[in-house]
Every structure is written in structure tokens, then in C-alpha cells.
Design an enzyme around this catalytic site. Sequence first.
Site, PDB file in Angstrom:
ATOM      1  N   HIS A  41      39.115  36.005  47.009  1.00  0.00           N
ATOM      2  CA  HIS A  41      39.413  34.621  46.620  1.00  0.00           C
ATOM      3  C   HIS A  41      39.485  34.548  45.089  1.00  0.00           C
ATOM      4  O   HIS A  41      39.169  35.518  44.408  1.00  0.00           O
ATOM      5  CB  HIS A  41      38.296  33.694  47.135  1.00  0.00           C
ATOM      6  CG  HIS A  41      36.951  34.095  46.599  1.00  0.00           C
ATOM      7  ND1 HIS A  41      36.141  34.993  47.258  1.00  0.00           N
ATOM      8  CD2 HIS A  41      36.309  33.767  45.460  1.00  0.00           C
ATOM      9  CE1 HIS A  41      35.049  35.190  46.530  1.00  0.00           C
ATOM     10  NE2 HIS A  41      35.131  34.457  45.432  1.00  0.00           N
ATOM     11  N   HIS A 128      41.732  36.252  38.691  1.00  0.00           N
ATOM     12  CA  HIS A 128      42.029  37.531  39.332  1.00  0.00           C
ATOM     13  C   HIS A 128      41.393  37.556  40.713  1.00  0.00           C
ATOM     14  O   HIS A 128      40.582  36.692  41.046  1.00  0.00           O
ATOM     15  CB  HIS A 128      41.501  38.693  38.482  1.00  0.00           C
ATOM     16  CG  HIS A 128      40.002  38.717  38.397  1.00  0.00           C
ATOM     17  ND1 HIS A 128      39.291  37.897  37.532  1.00  0.00           N
ATOM     18  CD2 HIS A 128      39.068  39.421  39.094  1.00  0.00           C
ATOM     19  CE1 HIS A 128      38.005  38.110  37.691  1.00  0.00           C
ATOM     20  NE2 HIS A 128      37.838  39.024  38.631  1.00  0.00           N
TER      21      HIS A 128
END
Length: 187
Positions: A41, A128
Site C-alpha cells: 500500500h 512508494h
Amino acid sequence: MIRSFLAIEIPEDILRKIEKVQKDLKSSNADIKWVDPENIHITLKFFGNIEDSKIEPIIKTADKIIESYSPFSIKVRGVGSFPNLKTPRVIWIGVIDERGILSKFQDQLEKAFERLGFEAEKRPFHPHLTLGRMRSFKEKGDLIKRLERFQGDDFGEFKVEKVVLFKSELTRQGPIYTALEEVRLRS
């Protein structure tokens, strides 16, 4: 106490592409603690251990910030590592925020949560997707070659339509994430 964080979920089609790359990287036999694909996530804010009574203020604060945002698109592209490719410690897939909306969004959330009493993150926000963390530099050379091969790969684009407050339970098999609440961006 509930260990928790606020995050953006990744669509299944993108996760399946990521899983294929992760499988290739695993074959390097590098000493890495891999993140399960279903746990990948974009973390917006890690709260740590909070009391149940903090959930409602977190959701209300997030909703207040989010009400001024419409759904927006981000791209998932490239593979790399922090701090750099020669000394990989965290293996990641990049999140491209071409219009800067995600960074602005996260910054506003960070400031609002600080006013709620949560310590602000000291490091700058670099969106990221964490694939894994190095435990040692065993087989580092093969891993680096594989990372270089995937540096320009495109995993897709998706529309951010909600953020989710997750509970994180740490177990011997790895963390288990459970969605507690979600807040939708306004259309």
C-alpha cells in the site's frame, strides 16, 4: 491499544503485476524480508499504537482534509531501493505523482494530524510501495542486476478514491492488516 496507519490501497490488477516482479526478485536468493502482495500500500501516516478513542478524531480530521479533494490519478512505475541501488536496504516500486496532488494531500494530512497530537514525520514524503527489506547483503549482486532490469517498468495507473485507516497486528508470520474505517474523496 491499536497499532495503526492511514494508507491508499493498490488495485488488484497492479498488485498482480507487482507480484510477478517480486517473484523474479525473490529468485536472486537475496536475504530479504518480503512484504506479502496483499499488504502492499502507500502509507500516508503511521500512527503507531493508539487508543480506540483516537479513531474517531483521526477519521474526522482526514475527512475534513479530504473534502476539498476530488479523486486523482497516480502512476505506479519503476523499481529501486533506498538509499540507492548499490546499497539496497528497502526494495520499492515507485509512485509517480505528476501533478503533485498526492504530496500536497499527504502534507495537509501530516499537519492536521500533528495538531491532533501525533508527531510529524521527520523524513520527507517519498511515495512508494515497499516490496521488502534487506536483512543482510547476501546475494546482493544478483539482486541489483534484477532491480536494474525492472527500473523502467510500468505497472499501471489508478484513481485514488479513498484512504483507509488500518489496524496492524504483528505476528510471527508477518503483519495482518485490517481495515477499520475508510474516507472517500468527493467526486
